[in-house]
Design a protein around this motif. Structure first.
Motif, PDB file in Angstrom:
ATOM      1  N   SER A  28       0.953  -0.976  -0.081  1.00 59.37           N
ATOM      2  CA  SER A  28       0.273   0.224   0.190  1.00 59.37           C
ATOM      3  C   SER A  28       0.784   1.170  -0.182  1.00 59.37           C
ATOM      4  CB  SER A  28      -0.948   0.299   1.327  1.00 59.37           C
ATOM      5  OG  SER A  28      -0.180  -0.133   2.579  1.00 59.37           O
ATOM      6  N   ARG A  29       0.468   2.352   0.020  1.00 59.67           N
ATOM      7  CA  ARG A  29       0.930   3.662  -0.053  1.00 59.67           C
ATOM      8  C   ARG A  29       1.457   3.894   1.398  1.00 59.67           C
ATOM      9  NH1 ARG A  29      -0.254   8.902   0.340  1.00 59.67           N
ATOM     10  NH2 ARG A  29      -2.344   8.262   1.287  1.00 59.67           N
ATOM     11  N   THR A  30       0.591   3.834   2.340  1.00 55.61           N
ATOM     12  CA  THR A  30       1.074   3.992   3.662  1.00 55.61           C
ATOM     13  C   THR A  30       0.979   2.864   4.522  1.00 55.61           C
ATOM     14  OG1 THR A  30      -1.215   4.336   4.185  1.00 55.61           O
ATOM     15  CG2 THR A  30      -0.007   6.455   3.743  1.00 55.61           C
ATOM     16  N   GLU A  34       0.366   8.935  -9.433  1.00 56.68           N
ATOM     17  CA  GLU A  34       1.472   8.163  -8.818  1.00 56.68           C
ATOM     18  C   GLU A  34       1.514   6.795  -9.394  1.00 56.68           C
ATOM     19  OE1 GLU A  34       2.372   7.614  -4.488  1.00 56.68           O
ATOM     20  OE2 GLU A  34       1.673   9.727  -4.326  1.00 56.68           O
ATOM     21  N   THR A  35       0.251   5.954  -9.849  1.00 55.15           N
ATOM     22  CA  THR A  35       0.213   4.836  -9.914  1.00 55.15           C
ATOM     23  C   THR A  35       0.326   4.510 -11.502  1.00 55.15           C
ATOM     24  OG1 THR A  35      -2.131   4.718  -9.981  1.00 55.15           O
ATOM     25  CG2 THR A  35      -1.105   3.861  -7.969  1.00 55.15           C
ATOM     26  N   LEU A  86      -5.033  -1.300  -7.282  1.00 51.19           N
ATOM     27  CA  LEU A  86      -4.734  -0.142  -7.118  1.00 51.19           C
ATOM     28  C   LEU A  86      -5.759   0.892  -7.814  1.00 51.19           C
ATOM     29  CD1 LEU A  86      -0.929  -0.155  -7.437  1.00 51.19           C
ATOM     30  CD2 LEU A  86      -2.169   0.273  -5.472  1.00 51.19           C
ATOM     31  N   GLY A  98       4.929   1.721   0.462  1.00 53.02           N
ATOM     32  CA  GLY A  98       5.690   2.827  -0.347  1.00 53.02           C
ATOM     33  C   GLY A  98       6.797   2.350  -1.444  1.00 53.02           C
ATOM     34  N   ARG A 152      -5.042  13.045  -2.792  1.00 50.43           N
ATOM     35  CA  ARG A 152      -4.616  11.642  -2.991  1.00 50.43           C
ATOM     36  C   ARG A 152      -5.060  11.119  -4.487  1.00 50.43           C
ATOM     37  NH1 ARG A 152      -6.572   7.873   1.677  1.00 50.43           N
ATOM     38  NH2 ARG A 152      -8.173   8.048   0.237  1.00 50.43           N
TER      39      ARG A 152
END
Ligand code: NDP
Ligand code: OXD
Length: 314
Positions: free
Chosen positions: A163-165, A200-201, A195, A177, A312
């Motif tokens: 995941s991101r976080t 970002e992706t 996702l 991350g 986000r």
């Protein structure tokens, strides 16, 4: 006071009927017909045309008619009001079924048996890996990723997620991350993408990622299942990696351009399974009931559920 149905692909009239049933106090209007723009308080969108939600002075909220919201953020004139998305147990279960189905097809080597049946070949092969021998890596630990992870774990697969976080879920090895991506990929035989599509992706599923997947696993090579969004995949890299054996198989529900063009190599490549972006259909009645509930909350002064974070992008 009205709700505006803003969609470019689906059948507006059936949605209007459903919304009328659950929101009898609202006028239900739709793009493409005359309506009073000042009276629109809510909009329900699926891939609305750019700018269609601009110039609605009383607009209080936008509802995505799907779980994903990338279609909304494509509109540079999207009004600055709260956005809510679909989170629905039926949709979630359907996605987990899709992911489990394709992991099981790989585990139980069903494609090979289908080929053998076509050739009337009876090969008594006892070399079947167990689910615990197969490492599934799920990109995304949100509503869909966590449900799929739980169901795959119940089937016995060796599951991890990214995941991101950082997230902590009992029994689920988790990575987060950019720095967590390498170790996560290195223990993955089947890579499942759940996702959202965000800046970002964008293009994340590329050669650099595929070459870091585990080698020497029990499936004879790494596999990809993408049921998230097409924008996350580099399609040229997927085909090249399949041709070179970097990837053994790709099951793709989503594509950069949908519908997938008839000339695409994905249709005919022996290492590809294509499904038409229906891994998890949203049941329209459930979505309308969810939106009616959200409108009820707003009118009672309560916050939206499943609100999207604009910064986000999901
Ligand atoms: P959620 O918002 O609940 O979860 C998203 C997950 O992705 C979170 O764990 C989030 O991390 C993670 N994530 C987001 N950005 C990054 C990043 N840059 N790096 C690493 N992790 C990231 O979404 P859902 O699970 O409900 O849905 C996921 C997507 O599935 C939808 O956006 C949609 O595109 C797709 N979908 C496809 C369908 C189909 O039929 N094919 C049907 C329905 C949905 P964190 O936990 O840190 O926030
Ligand atoms: C969704 C989808 O986002 O169906 O709900 O893709």
């Amino acid at each position: 006071m009205s709700l505006l149905i803003a969609m470019s692909q689906w059948d507006v009239e059936s949605w209007r009927e459903r919304f009328r049933r659950v929101l009898p106090g609202l006028d239900i209007v739709a793009l493409g017909e005359p309506f009073d723009r000042r009276a629109v308080r809510y909009a329900a969108s699926w891939k609305h045309p750019e700018g269609a939600l601009a110039g609605l002075p009383a607009l209080e909220a936008v509802f995505s008619l799907g779980a994903g919201v990338d279609h909304l953020f494509r509109d540079p004139r999207l009004p600055d009001v709260p956005i809510a998305r679909v989170v629905d147990p039926d949709l979630t279960s359907r996605m987990s079924e899709y992911v489990a189905l394709h992991c099981l097809i790989a585990l139980r080597q069903q494609r090979r048996y289908d080929r053998q049946q076509r050739l009337a070949q009876w090969i008594d092969d006892r070399d079947q890996p167990a689910a615990r021998d197969v490492r599934v890596g799920i990109l995304g630990m949100g509503v869909l990723g966590l449900d799929a992870a739980g169901k795959l774990m119940a089937l016995g697969f060796d599951v991890a997620a990214w995941s991101r976080t950082p997230r902590q879920v009992e029994g689920l090895p988790s990575f987060a991350g950019p720095e967590g991506l390498g170790p996560f990929l290195a223990r993955t035989d089947i890579l499942v993408n759940l996702l959202p599509a965000t800046p970002e992706t964008e293009g994340l599923l590329d050669r650099r990622v595929f070459t870091q997947l585990a080698r020497g696993g029990r499936l004879g090579g790494p596999m990809l299942i993408n049921a998230g969004r097409g924008a996350t995949q580099n399609e040229t890299d997927i085909l090249a990696c399949l041709d070179e054996g970097v990837l053994r198989h790709a099951t793709l529900d989503v594509f950069r351009e949908e519908p997938l063009d008839a000339s695409s190599r994905f249709w005919t490549h022996p290492g590809v399974t294509v499904t038409p972006h229906n891994a998890a259909m949203s049941a329209p009645d459930a979505i309308c009931a969810l939106i009616a509930r959200q409108i009820g909350r707003l009118e009672r002064g309560l916050p939206l559920e499943h609100e999207v974070d604009r910064a986000r992008g999901y």
